[in-house]
Design an enzyme around this catalytic site. Structure first.
Site, PDB file in Angstrom:
ATOM      1  CD  GLU A 205     -92.498  36.631-115.688  1.00 21.66           C
ATOM      2  OE1 GLU A 205     -93.485  36.551-114.794  1.00 21.66           O
ATOM      3  OE2 GLU A 205     -92.829  35.013-115.492  1.00 21.66           O
ATOM      4  CD  GLU A 332     -90.320  31.890-114.794  1.00 23.07           C
ATOM      5  OE1 GLU A 332     -91.667  31.751-113.958  1.00 23.07           O
ATOM      6  OE2 GLU A 332     -89.573  32.622-114.514  1.00 23.07           O
TER       7      GLU A 332
HETATM    8  O1  AHR Z   1     -92.211  30.648-111.245  1.00 23.07           O
HETATM    9  C1  AHR Z   1     -92.593  31.691-109.738  1.00 23.07           C
HETATM   10  C2  AHR Z   1     -93.209  32.809-110.376  1.00 23.07           C
HETATM   11  O2  AHR Z   1     -93.518  33.017-111.683  1.00 23.07           O
HETATM   12  C3  AHR Z   1     -91.711  33.404-111.216  1.00 23.07           C
HETATM   13  O3  AHR Z   1     -91.369  34.410-109.761  1.00 23.07           O
HETATM   14  C4  AHR Z   1     -92.081  34.585-111.885  1.00 23.07           C
HETATM   15  O4  AHR Z   1     -90.886  34.888-112.474  1.00 23.07           O
HETATM   16  C5  AHR Z   1     -93.230  33.550-112.928  1.00 23.07           C
HETATM   17  O5  AHR Z   1     -93.968  34.872-112.645  1.00 23.07           O
END
Ligand code: AHR
Length: 532
Positions: A205, A332
């Site tokens: 990110e 994610e």
């Molecule tokens: O999964 C929680 C958080 O969500 C992670 O650390 C980040 O990459 C995302 O914003």
């Protein structure tokens, strides 16, 4: 409220055309699958995991410590190991997440480890804002991978680290024996054999917690980080930071901006583009465990939207890379609700997931399977005690969530060939936060592994069962099925009732080479079929 326009009248006609006789089974849905049309292999890594130093994911969830009374293997919770082996966990992404861009790998290798700041500690409740002990470092992580036969996927620190620190980590993991001083340190710390890490994420990110960069700024750093990547086996699979797919505009600007900046003679390889896609209800009033029909359908519909996000980014990527050398890594994904229902305050971002989240998981996996040509890996966020978890723990208490059962049901898809699935059924009209909406009455995916055909189907209706006829071109000789459902749509597993939502066998019938199945309302069904 939830009007199902039954297909029955048209289905008779359609089925009659297919078989030449009027079938005796009244199907609400006609499903057709052709094993001859096998497409891309569904990468087993699509069923992958993400574990971060956040709340109780690592400490409590996975790492209980060598001296713990909780059954463990070298400090790693035994039940977690067993459950991951059971579903064939293909990989773990670690150490973050946002944590990764503040993590210095050397803090996690020495005999005596420093206490360091943890990115998430500021969000912990007062008094519980512990610093990072670094008890769980690369050696412990690799032991988890070995014990579960999962592959490591490491996220490098781009936000506050340097290319040198990254390259030394690669050496530490992959250089043989004592060939470099850094590799010799690994040997001295107990691991003679190289770890052989193939999957490397270059930051996380970077448009947000990973450095708040523009795509142009990030692409410059990406090139610096990968150019002098030490060439030890295995050949690395390099993953660049991609878009925040759950943004309203899907963050198309990031994908475009990144690939534009990688043009003009630059030769750095990009094997994968990481995309994050949360079904993001954080700014809503939706509750995890108490909800009504609108909340039920809204969450599942958002899961189905994953397809559009994948296809749109894929199209942009194709403009720069028509051969599609770069694949998508959805590293994610999951449903993220507003805070307030944590299993215990210290378990930051933990959520008491219900049957609704299981159906969301099923439709998401169906989308991934259907896009097997585009997706090389996906990682649920996160495996234990955080957001879309498969497992919840609290000391010696432990339960699987309904999401775990979906990983179990979909396991036969791992490594199988994706098959197109045609579903004929009318749409559901359902209530939603912003008024009535339409959604498919049935969704699913299919795959073939040798002579074994797997069809997974989801009936989201909270009102109606669905009878489905699965026509297998070439015929089916045997079939068996399992179902996940519950009388209560808000049902979930708790530490006291860990088996409240569980898999059950479901009767299916073979008639004329077709498989006939009655799907209960709000259910997921996985059918394993032997071809004639
Ligand atoms: O999964 C929680 C958080 O969500 C992670 O650390 C980040 O990459 C995302 O914003």
């Amino acid at each position: 409220m939830n009007r199902r326009n039954l297909l029955r009248a048209t289905a008779w006609g359609a089925a009659g055309l297919l078989t030449g006789v009027r079938p005796a089974f009244a199907a609400d849905a006609e499903v057709e699958v052709s094993p001859q049309a096998a497409g891309a292999t569904i990468s087993p890594h699509i069923y992958g995991h993400f574990i971060e130093h956040l709340g109780a994911v690592i400490y409590d969830g996975i790492w209980v410590g060598r001296q713990s009374k909780i059954a463990n293997s070298g400090g790693i919770r035994q039940r977690f190991i067993d459950d991951m082996k059971r579903i064939g966990a293909p990989n773990f992404r670690w150490p973050g997440g946002c944590f990764a861009d503040g993590y210095h790998w050397r803090d996690g290798i020495a005999k005596s480890r420093p206490r360091t700041y943890n990115y998430w500690q500021g969000q912990m409740p007062p008094g519980l804002d512990h610093t990072e002990t670094n008890e769980f470092g690369i050696h412990e992580f690799m032991r988890l991978c070995r014990l579960t036969s999962a592959e490591p996927y490491l996220a490098a620190n781009v936000g506050s680290g340097s290319p040198q620190e990254f390259h030394e980590w690669v050496q530490y993991c992959n250089a043989p024996g004592t060939t470099t001083t850094v590799a010799a340190e690994r040997v001295a710390n107990g691991d003679r054999e190289p770890f052989g890490v193939k999957w490397w994420g270059v930051g996380n990110e970077s448009w947000g917690c990973g450095g708040d960069m523009t795509p142009q700024e990030y692409s410059t750093l990406y090139r610096r980080f990968v150019t002098q990547f030490p060439a030890y086996p295995p050949k690395p699979y390099l993953v660049a930071v991609g878009p925040r797919g759950h943004s309203r505009d899907m963050d198309l600007g990031w994908t475009t901006g990144f690939f534009e900046s990688m043009q003009g003679g630059h030769r750095s390889p990009v094997d994968g583009l990481s995309m994050h896609y949360y079904t993001d209800f954080r700014s809503s009033r939706e509750k995890v465990a108490t909800f009504n029909a609108s909340g039920w359908y809204d969450v599942i519909r958002e899961g189905l939207r994953t397809a559009n996000v994948i296809e749109t980014h894929w199209e942009i990527m194709g403009k720069f890379d028509p051969a599609h050398r770069t694949k998508l890594i959805v590293d994610e994904w999951g449903v993220w609700y507003p805070p307030g229902e944590e299993t215990t305050p210290a378990h930051l971002l933990s959520q008491p997931l219900t049957l609704r989240d299981a159906l969301h998981t099923a439709v998401t996996f169906d989308v991934f399977n259907q896009h097997a040509d585009k997706i090389a890996m996906a990682n649920v966020a996160q495996t234990v005690n955080c957001i879309h978890s498969l497992v919840l723990t609290q000391g010696d208490r432990y339960t699987r969530t309904p999401v775990y059962s979906v990983f179990e049901m979909y396991k036969p898809h791992m490594g199988a060939k994706s098959l197109p699935l045609s579903i004929k059924s009318e749409e559901l009209e359902v209530p939603g936060r912003t008024g009535t909406a339409k959604m498919p009455a049935l969704s699913g995916s299919a795959s073939l592994n040798g002579r074994a055909l797997t069809v997974t189907l989801t009936n989201p209706s909270i009102d109606s069962a669905v009878s489905a006829r699965v026509r297998v071109v070439g015929g089916a000789s045997e079939a068996r099925a399992v179902v996940l459902t519950h009388a209560d749509i808000t049902a979930r597993n708790t530490f006291d009732r860990p088996e409240e939502v569980k898999l059950a066998p479901l009767a299916v019938k073979i008639a004329g080479g077709n498989v006939e199945v009655g799907m209960p309302k709000h259910s997921i069904v996985a059918i394993e079929i032997r071809l004639s």
